[in-house]
Design a protein around this motif. Structure first.
Motif, PDB file in Angstrom:
ATOM      1  N   THR A 104       0.839  -1.212   0.000  1.00 44.34           N
ATOM      2  CA  THR A 104       0.000   0.000   0.000  1.00 44.34           C
ATOM      3  C   THR A 104       0.869   1.255   0.000  1.00 44.34           C
ATOM      4  N   ARG A 105       1.894   1.249   0.822  1.00 43.47           N
ATOM      5  CA  ARG A 105       2.734   2.442   0.935  1.00 43.47           C
ATOM      6  C   ARG A 105       3.672   2.585  -0.260  1.00 43.47           C
ATOM      7  N   ILE A 106       3.979   1.493  -0.964  1.00 42.51           N
ATOM      8  CA  ILE A 106       4.807   1.601  -2.173  1.00 42.51           C
ATOM      9  C   ILE A 106       4.112   2.523  -3.171  1.00 42.51           C
ATOM     10  N   LYS A 107       2.773   2.428  -3.234  1.00 36.69           N
ATOM     11  CA  LYS A 107       2.012   3.309  -4.130  1.00 36.69           C
ATOM     12  C   LYS A 107       2.258   4.778  -3.800  1.00 36.69           C
ATOM     13  N   CYS A 108       2.348   5.082  -2.502  1.00 31.65           N
ATOM     14  CA  CYS A 108       2.606   6.459  -2.064  1.00 31.65           C
ATOM     15  C   CYS A 108       3.975   6.904  -2.580  1.00 31.65           C
ATOM     16  N   ALA A 109       4.963   6.018  -2.415  1.00 27.49           N
ATOM     17  CA  ALA A 109       6.338   6.360  -2.801  1.00 27.49           C
ATOM     18  C   ALA A 109       6.475   6.482  -4.307  1.00 27.49           C
ATOM     19  N   MET A 110       5.659   5.745  -5.055  1.00 30.34           N
ATOM     20  CA  MET A 110       5.828   5.667  -6.507  1.00 30.34           C
ATOM     21  C   MET A 110       5.058   6.743  -7.273  1.00 30.34           C
ATOM     22  N   LEU A 111       4.153   7.446  -6.597  1.00 29.82           N
ATOM     23  CA  LEU A 111       3.253   8.343  -7.333  1.00 29.82           C
ATOM     24  C   LEU A 111       3.981   9.314  -8.255  1.00 29.82           C
ATOM     25  N   SER A 112       5.053   9.958  -7.749  1.00 32.22           N
ATOM     26  CA  SER A 112       5.704  10.982  -8.577  1.00 32.22           C
ATOM     27  C   SER A 112       6.400  10.365  -9.786  1.00 32.22           C
ATOM     28  N   LEU A 113       7.079   9.229  -9.609  1.00 35.52           N
ATOM     29  CA  LEU A 113       7.753   8.596 -10.750  1.00 35.52           C
ATOM     30  C   LEU A 113       6.729   8.124 -11.786  1.00 35.52           C
ATOM     31  N   VAL A 114       5.669   7.490 -11.298  1.00 35.48           N
ATOM     32  CA  VAL A 114       4.612   7.016 -12.202  1.00 35.48           C
ATOM     33  C   VAL A 114       4.046   8.191 -13.005  1.00 35.48           C
ATOM     34  N   THR A 115       3.834   9.314 -12.329  1.00 40.40           N
ATOM     35  CA  THR A 115       3.266  10.491 -12.987  1.00 40.40           C
ATOM     36  C   THR A 115       4.221  11.038 -14.050  1.00 40.40           C
ATOM     37  N   ILE A 116       5.511  11.145 -13.711  1.00 43.08           N
ATOM     38  CA  ILE A 116       6.489  11.651 -14.686  1.00 43.08           C
ATOM     39  C   ILE A 116       6.553  10.725 -15.896  1.00 43.08           C
ATOM     40  N   LYS A 117       6.555   9.417 -15.636  1.00 47.42           N
ATOM     41  CA  LYS A 117       6.607   8.463 -16.750  1.00 47.42           C
ATOM     42  C   LYS A 117       5.404   8.630 -17.672  1.00 47.42           C
ATOM     43  N   LYS A 118       4.236   8.813 -17.084  1.00 44.56           N
ATOM     44  CA  LYS A 118       3.034   9.034 -17.907  1.00 44.56           C
ATOM     45  C   LYS A 118       3.181  10.321 -18.714  1.00 44.56           C
ATOM     46  N   GLY A 119       3.757  11.346 -18.071  1.00 40.10           N
ATOM     47  CA  GLY A 119       3.982  12.626 -18.743  1.00 40.10           C
ATOM     48  C   GLY A 119       4.942  12.473 -19.916  1.00 40.10           C
ATOM     49  N   ILE A 120       5.999  11.673 -19.723  1.00 36.01           N
ATOM     50  CA  ILE A 120       6.969  11.443 -20.798  1.00 36.01           C
ATOM     51  C   ILE A 120       6.284  10.732 -21.968  1.00 36.01           C
ATOM     52  N   LEU A 121       5.467   9.729 -21.656  1.00 34.16           N
ATOM     53  CA  LEU A 121       4.740   9.014 -22.716  1.00 34.16           C
ATOM     54  C   LEU A 121       3.850   9.966 -23.507  1.00 34.16           C
ATOM     55  N   ASP A 122       3.116  10.821 -22.793  1.00 36.29           N
ATOM     56  CA  ASP A 122       2.265  11.816 -23.457  1.00 36.29           C
ATOM     57  C   ASP A 122       3.099  12.689 -24.388  1.00 36.29           C
ATOM     58  N   TYR A 123       4.244  13.144 -23.868  1.00 32.31           N
ATOM     59  CA  TYR A 123       5.128  14.049 -24.624  1.00 32.31           C
ATOM     60  C   TYR A 123       5.631  13.357 -25.891  1.00 32.31           C
ATOM     61  N   GLU A 124       6.077  12.106 -25.721  1.00 35.18           N
ATOM     62  CA  GLU A 124       6.616  11.386 -26.874  1.00 35.18           C
ATOM     63  C   GLU A 124       5.536  11.078 -27.915  1.00 35.18           C
ATOM     64  N   LEU A 125       4.364  10.755 -27.424  1.00 37.02           N
ATOM     65  CA  LEU A 125       3.245  10.461 -28.330  1.00 37.02           C
ATOM     66  C   LEU A 125       2.887  11.700 -29.135  1.00 37.02           C
ATOM     67  N   LYS A 126       2.846  12.831 -28.425  1.00 31.24           N
ATOM     68  CA  LYS A 126       2.482  14.095 -29.073  1.00 31.24           C
ATOM     69  C   LYS A 126       3.512  14.454 -30.146  1.00 31.24           C
ATOM     70  N   ASN A 127       4.794  14.222 -29.814  1.00 35.91           N
ATOM     71  CA  ASN A 127       5.854  14.581 -30.760  1.00 35.91           C
ATOM     72  C   ASN A 127       5.965  13.616 -31.939  1.00 35.91           C
ATOM     73  N   SER A 128       5.652  12.343 -31.683  1.00 34.56           N
ATOM     74  CA  SER A 128       5.728  11.375 -32.776  1.00 34.56           C
ATOM     75  C   SER A 128       4.612  11.614 -33.781  1.00 34.56           C
ATOM     76  N   GLU A 129       3.510  12.191 -33.268  1.00 30.83           N
ATOM     77  CA  GLU A 129       2.406  12.517 -34.187  1.00 30.83           C
ATOM     78  C   GLU A 129       2.739  13.753 -35.009  1.00 30.83           C
ATOM     79  N   GLY A 130       3.829  14.425 -34.623  1.00 27.62           N
ATOM     80  CA  GLY A 130       4.274  15.611 -35.345  1.00 27.62           C
ATOM     81  C   GLY A 130       3.381  16.767 -35.013  1.00 27.62           C
TER      82      GLY A 130
END
Lengths: 130, 254
Positions: A104-130
């Protein structure tokens, strides 16, 4: 669980590093842990090469584990490449905050990394679409 | 009041017998009467899981169509529970699960169901779980009146002690209303998960989170609460240990 709330974690909790927003951040992502209400919004400004993190900030609220690990992570990520960030996982974070946690607490510790990773995916997807 | 939540077109009305968050015990007898006067054919389901260990239930007097509870809230094993249904309802219902023991006669193109309750008990039953649950029910039942009084005494003591902590706010448990021995609270400046973890380090086990009641959390304007549950094995000393742990958490975190 012995000594979960160590001095250095509480220091980060009371005086979190890299708090704030970045105008014109290439990566901007909000996420939350529904189970406990922890919430962060991450902002990343990239280097000119668009592959490395130049500046990183966050706003949010949550428990000690979540806020302290976000503070520590943002300190660590400056200068890192997006590829390096994508390769980070639970072990990376637990090593960073020097704790053993229950699932349960691992989720607390992981929130920021998980969020950044999702943000990176969004960024890469947006850029690959040109 | 209940007409806000049901009208003559309501088919099924489901209600908890005791809130797992606040401990609030609704007046089921009165509510069910009102529901029957709105629509006599409405199917009324009571989740008695939280209530069962703390208040005596008479299903006939209550007059719900279905009453369900889990054994683990009665000091029984996990994964087993009881579903009571009025015979008239159960007879009308088709089986929802097929397997050994639930059929009467089988032919190549036809079959019919076994009698109640067998038609709803398909396959290999969890015999150890069921036997253990029955023993747990007997155990709780033997000293029920004493337990209710004892738990309520501890609840009053806990409320008094908790309310002495100025950073702490008890949710519900207002004067004059009926509450069971479950107390949710929030501590200003200490996240419920941090509070639970620090209590754990002090060997006090409390629950933290939304308690599977996210809409209620929204209504209360909180993301999560901490919750203490009083059982027959608790003592005043346990409550003192809890309040000591909360005070310690406030000192460490704030």
């Amino acid at each position: 669980m012995e000594g979960l709330y160590r001095e250095y974690l509480l220091d980060h909790y009371h005086n979190p590093q890299n708090v704030g927003k970045i105008e014109n951040a290439e990566i901007k992502k909000h996420d939350l842990n529904v189970s406990c209400g922890d919430e962060v919004e991450m902002f990343v400004k990239l280097d000119d090469d668009k592959k490395h993190i130049k500046e990183i900030k966050f706003i949010g609220h949550g428990c000690v584990i979540c806020m302290a690990s976000t503070s520590i992570l943002t300190d660590e990520l400056k200068g890192k490449s997006l590829k390096e960030v994508k390769e980070m996982n639970t072990d990376t974070i637990l090593e960073m905050i020097k704790l053993k946690l229950t699932p349960t607490r691992i989720k607390c510790a992981m929130l920021s990394l998980v969020t950044i990773k999702k943000g990176i995916l969004d960024y890469e997807l947006k850029n690959s679409e040109g | 009041m209940i007409s806000k939540y049901a009208d003559k077109n309501t088919l099924i009305f489901s209600i908890t017998g005791m809130s797992n968050v606040t401990g609030f015990i609704p007046d089921l007898r009165k509510i069910i009467d009102e529901l029957r006067s709105i629509n006599k054919d409405m199917i009324i389901v009571v989740d008695a899981t939280q209530l069962i260990a703390h208040r005596k239930i008479d299903v006939k007097e209550m007059d719900a169509d279905f009453v369900a509870f889990s054994a683990h809230k009665l000091y029984g094993p996990t994964g087993v529970g009881v579903l009571y249904g009025k015979k008239s309802m159960l007879e009308k219902m088709e089986p929802f699960s097929y397997g050994g023991g639930m059929i009467n006669k089988v032919e190549l193109y036809d079959s019919n169901w076994a009698e109640l309750p067998d038609k709803f008990e398909a396959g290999t039953i969890d015999t150890p779980g069921i036997v253990a649950s029955a023993e747990a029910i007997k155990y709780v039942d033997e000293k029920f009146e004493f337990t209710v009084k004892y738990e309520d005494m501890l609840k009053e003591y806990a409320l008094k002690k908790l309310r002495e902590i100025k950073e702490l706010k008890v949710i519900g448990h207002n004067e004059g209303a009926n509450f069971g021995p479950v107390i949710s609270f929030i501590v200003d400046g200490v996240h419920p998960h941090d509070l639970a973890a620090i209590c754990n380090e002090k060997k006090v086990c409390i629950r933290a989170g939304h308690h599977c009641c996210q809409p209620l959390m929204g209504k209360l304007c909180v993301v999560a609460t901490s919750r203490m549950s009083i059982g027959m094995y608790n003592t005043r000393n346990d409550i003192d240990n809890l309040t000591d742990a909360i005070n310690h958490a406030i000192k460490v975190i704030r």
